[in-house]
Scaffold this active site. Structure first.
Site, mmCIF file in Angstrom:
data_model
loop_
_atom_site.group_PDB
_atom_site.id
_atom_site.type_symbol
_atom_site.label_atom_id
_atom_site.label_comp_id
_atom_site.label_asym_id
_atom_site.label_seq_id
_atom_site.Cartn_x
_atom_site.Cartn_y
_atom_site.Cartn_z
ATOM 1 N N ASP A 68 3.049 -9.281 5.237
ATOM 2 C CA ASP A 68 3.681 -10.527 4.802
ATOM 3 C C ASP A 68 4.944 -10.268 3.976
ATOM 4 O O ASP A 68 4.950 -9.404 3.094
ATOM 5 C CB ASP A 68 2.657 -11.277 3.928
ATOM 6 N N GLU A 124 6.637 -9.015 8.932
ATOM 7 C CA GLU A 124 7.193 -10.366 8.896
ATOM 8 C C GLU A 124 8.466 -10.357 8.063
ATOM 9 O O GLU A 124 8.424 -10.224 6.842
ATOM 10 C CB GLU A 124 6.208 -11.344 8.261
HETATM 11 C C1 NOJ Z 1 4.780 -15.799 4.528
HETATM 12 C C2 NOJ Z 1 3.513 -16.485 4.937
HETATM 13 O O1 NOJ Z 1 3.448 -16.534 6.331
HETATM 14 C C3 NOJ Z 1 3.519 -17.846 4.288
HETATM 15 O O2 NOJ Z 1 2.510 -18.673 4.781
HETATM 16 C C4 NOJ Z 1 3.411 -17.656 2.805
HETATM 17 O O3 NOJ Z 1 3.521 -18.901 2.164
HETATM 18 C C5 NOJ Z 1 4.495 -16.730 2.274
HETATM 19 N N1 NOJ Z 1 4.734 -15.583 3.111
HETATM 20 C C6 NOJ Z 1 4.119 -16.225 0.925
HETATM 21 O O4 NOJ Z 1 3.078 -15.305 1.033
#
Ligand code: NOJ
Length: 565
Positions: free
Chosen positions: A226, A291
């Site tokens: 993430d 991501e």
């Molecule tokens: C990306 C995640 O996909 C999202 O849902 C989240 O709010 C943020 N990162 C913070 O972790």
């Protein structure tokens, strides 16, 4: 018709011959498969509390085996106060009681294994919850925890204390929060309850590598990492440049150019170290999906650092009104910029942070992105519910729970809230769409569930579900695995993706990006046989599977997509 039948049988046979499960392929087992993202709160509730859980997922794993995906990626299931619904973690190595416990997780992975499904967890390294014991100890300046987070005294402006700089949170307003007890500001790039971890602390680095080991020891096959681009910030805490006239609310972080809070070069070193840690543990190659919504050159660098950078082109660059030229440009951009070597492309159809594919592109185009993800080389990544064409659910201000929506306030929440794409999976037409025995679910059920649900699609010949199953099977054809890829613009806002391999018949995907029926000589444009057979079409195109078509005079229905073999 005779010939069509023979060809279908032949193709069926090829699919069977090639259908050795991904689990048996050494190396990058994710190559040419689909990964299925589950948002655990919304997949299946096993205990009637209106929130999905691990036992619910375990009960429904047969659905994943049925559609044929190789992998399930679970959004966070760890101990969390749920400020950001699991992306705020208070214990990285235990399961939140809302979802179950470690025994339930063991059952889930054991069943997944028996169904030859790989299990990938969400790893959220950029921040923890403010309820994590590390944060408490950091507040109390207990070593080495004192340095686990990013702290600053701030600055005095005309005798008033202010945050050290203009950095903003992704969920509106300043990224700094004052902590009275420690007498300092802490950084949070998301909610106030999500303090940013400090990757300049060696002790913290070690803790996070240990988290990976903990889960790999419990049999997981990799991680989706993430917000990886946000791991480091400028050590001098300099102001970020302001972008003039964005038209965004002043509290929106989109008003800043994130040169000091994102994409710092140190990020890639950390990823490399994680790649090394997981490789050192042995037990088969692990996937590290990263991501990062960033530029193409910076995205591609994750490949060489040992990751599979998620490709958000279908989300960030394209919409339902994009033209054939836009699609070609975006797809080529990815394929032409991948580093040389044995790297795998990927195509993200949707996720829990963005409106659903069927809503972004329009219900008539619900299958279009999955069809592209199937025919293009590499991995398709699909979000639960997209395989049945689920649509965004209208969520009122009073029903809004996502911090991104809540922090924007009643007038603007709908521009920011991610609740519409997170509502429960629609299994059938019973109470709460078969998601829960309770009629009080954490987010509302889409009112369209009576007609749009998995059970109904299984009983209907033509359905998104049936299309998706055929798409997953297609990934196993040698021409899709090893063939060349050409994207050819044709007249009237259409294009063809052609996959070719010597001595094998080509596979082509034709898409009509306009909303009117269009005639094309696809054979000439694509240098393809004059006659081809329909493998599958998007829902709404009424040409039956197996039909032999003369593609020199092809009519593609409005918004229609066809795969021909
Ligand atoms: C990306 C995640 O996909 C999202 O849902 C989240 O709010 C943020 N990162 C913070 O972790």
């Amino acid at each position: 018709m005779q010939r069509a039948l023979k060809l279908s049988l032949f193709l069926f046979a090829i699919v069977l011959v090639n259908s050795s499960p991904a689990a048996d392929v050494p190396g990058d087992w994710w190559r040419d498969t689909f990964i299925y993202q589950i948002y655990p709160r919304s997949f299946k509730d096993s205990n009637g509390d209106g929130i999905g859980d691990l036992n619910g997922i375990t009960d429904k794993l047969e659905h994943l085996a049925d559609i044929g995906v190789s992998t399930v990626w679970l959004s966070p299931i760890f101990v969390s106060p749920m400020v950001d619904f699991g992306y705020d973690i208070a214990n990285f190595t235990d399961i939140d009681p809302i979802f179950g416990n470690l025994k339930d997780f063991e059952r889930l992975t054991a069943k997944a294994k028996s169904l030859r499904l790989k299990v990938v967890l969400d790893f959220v390294p950029n921040h923890s919850s403010d309820k994590h014991p590390w944060f408490r100890k950091s507040i109390q300046r207990i070593k080495p925890y004192d340095e686990y987070y990013v702290w600053s005294d701030g600055k005095l402006v005309n005798g008033t204390r202010q945050p050290p700089n203009n950095w903003m949170s992704g969920f509106q307003g300043s990224a700094w929060e004052w902590n009275v007890e420690r007498g300092q500001y802490y950084l949070h790039q998301f909610a106030i309850g999500q303090p940013d971890l400090n990757y300049r602390s060696a002790a913290l680095m070690k803790e996070m590598a240990d988290v990976l080991t903990f889960w790999i020891d419990r049999g997981v096959d990799g991680f989706r990492i993430d917000a990886v681009a946000l791991l480091f910030e400028d050590a001098q805490l300099r102001d970020e440049p302001v972008i003039p006239n964005t038209g965004l609310p002043p509290t929106d972080s989109g008003n800043l150019e994130h040169i000091y809070t994102r994409d710092l070069p140190e990020v890639y070193g950390v990823l490399k170290s994680w790649r090394q840690s997981v490789d050192n543990l042995g037990g088969g190659k692990k996937i590290l999906l990263t991501e990062a919504y960033t530029t193409i050159p910076l995205t591609m660098k994750y490949y060489e650092a040992g990751g599979l950078p998620m490709n958000f082109m279908f989300i960030s660059n394209l919409t339902g009104s994009s033209k054939n030229t836009d699609f070609k440009k975006s797809i080529d951009l990815w394929l032409n910029n991948m580093p040389h070597g044995d790297y795998v492309a990927n195509w993200v159809v949707g996720n829990h942070d963005n409106h659903r594919a069927a809503s972004r592109f329009g219900v008539n185009r619900a299958d279009q992105l999955s069809m592209l993800a199937a025919v293009l080389p590499g991995v398709g990544i699909i979000y639960n519910g997209d395989e049945i064409g689920m649509e965004d659910t209208p969520v009122t201000w009073n029903q809004t729970v996502d911090p991104a929506g809540c922090n924007a306030g009643p007038d603007k929440y709908s521009q920011y809230s991610r609740d519409p794409e997170r509502t429960p999976y629609q299994w059938d037409d019973t109470i709460s769409a078969g998601f829960s025995t309770s009629n009080r679910t954490w987010l509302p059920i889409n009112p369209n569930y009576k007609s749009l649900n998995l059970r109904r699609q299984k009983m209907t010949g033509t359905s998104h579900y049936a299309v998706f199953k055929k798409l997953v099977a297609l990934k196993k054809l040698s021409v899709i695995k090893n063939g060349t890829t050409q994207i050819i613009l044709m007249e009237n806002n259409t294009f063809g993706v052609v996959r070719r391999l010597p001595d094998v018949s080509p596979v082509i995907l034709l898409i009509n990006f306009s909303d009117v029926s269009v005639g094309v000589d696809a054979s000439t444009w694509l240098n393809a046989p004059e006659e081809m057979t329909v493998y599958v079409t998007s829902v709404g195109v009424t040409i039956p599977i197996g039909t032999r078509l003369n593609i020199t005079v092809l009519r593609i229905p409005p918004a229609g997509s066809l795969i021909l073999v």
